[in-house]
Scaffold this motif. Sequence first.
Motif, short mmCIF file in Angstrom:
data_model
loop_
_atom_site.label_atom_id
_atom_site.label_comp_id
_atom_site.label_asym_id
_atom_site.label_seq_id
_atom_site.Cartn_x
_atom_site.Cartn_y
_atom_site.Cartn_z
N ALA A 1 29.33 -42.81 -23.65
CA ALA A 1 29.97 -43.76 -24.57
C ALA A 1 31.19 -44.41 -23.92
CB ALA A 1 30.38 -43.04 -25.86
N PHE A 2 31.96 -43.62 -23.19
CA PHE A 2 33.15 -44.15 -22.50
C PHE A 2 32.75 -45.19 -21.45
CE2 PHE A 2 36.20 -43.87 -18.98
CZ PHE A 2 37.38 -44.21 -19.63
N LEU A 3 31.68 -44.87 -20.69
CA LEU A 3 31.24 -45.79 -19.64
C LEU A 3 30.67 -47.07 -20.21
CD1 LEU A 3 29.63 -43.21 -17.19
CD2 LEU A 3 31.63 -44.65 -16.73
N MET A 4 30.02 -46.98 -21.37
CA MET A 4 29.44 -48.18 -21.96
C MET A 4 30.52 -49.20 -22.31
SD MET A 4 26.83 -48.63 -25.21
CE MET A 4 28.12 -48.61 -26.45
N LEU A 5 31.69 -48.73 -22.66
CA LEU A 5 32.78 -49.63 -23.01
C LEU A 5 33.21 -50.49 -21.82
CD1 LEU A 5 35.00 -47.25 -25.19
CD2 LEU A 5 33.36 -48.96 -25.97
N PHE A 6 33.02 -49.95 -20.59
CA PHE A 6 33.47 -50.65 -19.40
C PHE A 6 32.34 -51.33 -18.63
CE2 PHE A 6 36.68 -47.46 -20.28
CZ PHE A 6 37.87 -48.17 -20.13
N SER A 7 31.09 -50.94 -18.93
CA SER A 7 29.96 -51.53 -18.20
C SER A 7 29.29 -52.65 -18.97
CB SER A 7 28.93 -50.44 -17.87
OG SER A 7 28.42 -49.86 -19.05
N GLY A 8 29.78 -52.94 -20.16
CA GLY A 8 29.19 -54.02 -20.95
C GLY A 8 28.19 -53.51 -21.96
N VAL A 9 28.19 -54.12 -23.12
CA VAL A 9 27.28 -53.70 -24.19
C VAL A 9 26.12 -54.68 -24.27
CG1 VAL A 9 27.06 -53.26 -26.66
CG2 VAL A 9 29.19 -52.69 -25.48
N ASP A 10 24.93 -54.20 -24.03
CA ASP A 10 23.72 -54.98 -24.20
C ASP A 10 22.64 -54.06 -24.76
OD1 ASP A 10 22.93 -53.45 -22.03
OD2 ASP A 10 23.13 -55.08 -20.58
N PHE A 11 21.43 -54.59 -24.92
CA PHE A 11 20.36 -53.78 -25.52
C PHE A 11 20.07 -52.53 -24.69
CE2 PHE A 11 15.82 -52.70 -25.84
CZ PHE A 11 15.75 -52.38 -27.19
N SER A 12 20.02 -52.68 -23.36
CA SER A 12 19.68 -51.54 -22.51
C SER A 12 20.76 -50.46 -22.56
CB SER A 12 19.47 -52.00 -21.06
OG SER A 12 20.64 -52.60 -20.55
N SER A 13 22.03 -50.86 -22.63
CA SER A 13 23.11 -49.87 -22.69
C SER A 13 23.13 -49.15 -24.03
CB SER A 13 24.46 -50.53 -22.41
OG SER A 13 24.76 -51.49 -23.40
N ILE A 14 22.85 -49.86 -25.10
CA ILE A 14 22.78 -49.23 -26.42
C ILE A 14 21.62 -48.24 -26.47
CG2 ILE A 14 22.34 -49.63 -28.87
CD1 ILE A 14 23.78 -52.31 -28.57
N ARG A 15 20.49 -48.64 -25.90
CA ARG A 15 19.33 -47.76 -25.87
C ARG A 15 19.63 -46.49 -25.06
NH1 ARG A 15 14.10 -50.29 -23.26
NH2 ARG A 15 15.52 -50.26 -21.48
N SER A 16 20.33 -46.65 -23.94
CA SER A 16 20.70 -45.49 -23.13
C SER A 16 21.65 -44.57 -23.88
CB SER A 16 21.35 -45.95 -21.82
OG SER A 16 20.42 -46.60 -20.99
N LEU A 17 22.64 -45.16 -24.54
CA LEU A 17 23.60 -44.34 -25.29
C LEU A 17 22.91 -43.56 -26.40
CD1 LEU A 17 26.60 -43.61 -25.64
CD2 LEU A 17 26.75 -45.48 -27.30
N LEU A 18 21.96 -44.20 -27.07
CA LEU A 18 21.22 -43.51 -28.13
C LEU A 18 20.40 -42.35 -27.56
CD1 LEU A 18 20.02 -46.47 -30.40
CD2 LEU A 18 21.86 -44.83 -30.83
N GLY A 19 20.00 -42.46 -26.29
CA GLY A 19 19.29 -41.36 -25.66
C GLY A 19 20.15 -40.11 -25.55
N TYR A 20 21.39 -40.27 -25.12
CA TYR A 20 22.32 -39.13 -25.03
C TYR A 20 22.63 -38.58 -26.42
CZ TYR A 20 23.07 -40.62 -20.19
OH TYR A 20 22.89 -40.96 -18.87
N LEU A 21 22.72 -39.48 -27.41
CA LEU A 21 22.98 -39.03 -28.77
C LEU A 21 21.79 -38.27 -29.34
CD1 LEU A 21 25.12 -39.20 -31.03
CD2 LEU A 21 23.96 -41.25 -31.85
N THR A 22 20.58 -38.71 -29.01
CA THR A 22 19.37 -38.03 -29.47
C THR A 22 19.31 -36.61 -28.92
OG1 THR A 22 18.16 -40.13 -29.60
CG2 THR A 22 16.85 -38.11 -29.53
N ILE A 23 19.63 -36.45 -27.64
CA ILE A 23 19.64 -35.11 -27.04
C ILE A 23 20.60 -34.20 -27.79
CG2 ILE A 23 20.30 -33.80 -24.99
CD1 ILE A 23 19.27 -36.07 -23.29
N LEU A 24 21.78 -34.71 -28.10
CA LEU A 24 22.80 -33.91 -28.79
C LEU A 24 22.33 -33.47 -30.17
CD1 LEU A 24 25.70 -32.82 -29.14
CD2 LEU A 24 26.36 -35.12 -29.92
N PHE A 25 21.86 -34.40 -30.99
CA PHE A 25 21.50 -34.08 -32.36
C PHE A 25 20.24 -33.23 -32.44
CE2 PHE A 25 23.94 -37.94 -34.13
CZ PHE A 25 25.03 -37.14 -34.43
N THR A 26 19.21 -33.58 -31.68
CA THR A 26 17.96 -32.81 -31.78
C THR A 26 18.12 -31.40 -31.20
OG1 THR A 26 17.18 -33.84 -29.71
CG2 THR A 26 16.45 -34.83 -31.79
N ALA A 27 18.96 -31.26 -30.17
CA ALA A 27 19.21 -29.92 -29.64
C ALA A 27 19.83 -29.04 -30.72
CB ALA A 27 20.13 -29.99 -28.42
#
Length: 412
Positions: free
Chosen positions: A72-98
Amino acid sequence: MADLIISQRRRFSILFSLAIFFSLFPYMRLVPLAIDTQPTALVFSALAFLFQPHHKLPAAIYLLLVLFACAAFLMLFSGVDFSSIRSLLGYLTILFTAYIFYLSARDDLDRFQSLLNFAIVVWLSVGLIQTLFARDFLTWTISDWRTTDQRGVTSLAPEPTFYGTQALFFMIMQIIVRPRLWQITACAVSIVAFAASSQILLVIVIALCIVFPTLLTSRSGRKAAFVLLLVMAAGAALAVDLLEGSRLVSLATLLLEDPTALVLVDQSGNDRFASIFVSLMSAYQNALLPHGLSGSVFQSKFVEMKILFPELLWFAPPTTTIMSGIGRMFFEIGAAAFLFVFLMLYLFRRSTIELRWRCFVFAAFGGVLFTAIPLNHPLVGGILGLLIWRANRQQASSASSMVLTPRIATTS
């Protein structure tokens, strides 16, 4: 007050079951989204997390929280686009489903086993019907169905490789909970006979090669190793006979004749290899500093790598999607990805699974994570949650014995 608590627990139980169900059926769409892995499991996992009465997170979950925070921190500095949002949701999915799968195994293992049994039977049955009668049976439930006559069927996944991955994930989860013959056999039939996924079979063969030395440490293990060799030989002969002319057999023949041809000759193999190579090589060349989550950055690196390594990357077209779970982590968040590696090593050491099964689980799971598995696949986090449950169960047992020992000594 009591009614409010009961209502809250009932609401949580429903959300909990829906989160597990859609994790076991990750490609089933409720709304017409043009993506393979649907966000349904993430939505219900997040809601179940919010409505969960008490948040007592195991220490291992905090490492996944740190991974998400880094992304999430890196996304703030690397730009927000569809691919970055999709990637961030991947890390969030791992957290919640675990967390959800950890709670499932800890609080209601029988219910989880029932849902897993149901999923194994449904995926196997759909695969059987597609193989014998209609290859497009129930394909309307997913967003993008794709296969050919030379490949296997897809069951409830978009393509045969995804079906094979799903069956392997089911097998891994069953071994973690308790190795049972019929579930493991059903998953193996799905992988070999129905999905006919060369990628997943390669992962399994490598995992079995890692497991094999652990079987030689005892007499019963040596017998099991002998039986395993016979089964593998018979299975290979049967597969060649039944799947003659299929892509699986042609790739196996190509691999036996020249292993390098899998990358240097086969187009699909080169495409899958390219994502692993470009992501990890880029991370190495960048001294494990993060590249951020934007897919355009990966695409530009892909173009550079094709110029530097034209023979290795002779076919794969540059893309914004990293088709490797581990590769994605190291490319996007850099050295912070070692937190995930550390977590895997910790869970391997603390696991109460029998050694030979444990070696297979971690080798197969780790192997799949190198392949084209998206981080937003809910069973990536789900398997981590079950492994965390196993590790914490050992800690709980140890703590119980430490508490009981003085009490026994006092009364004696």
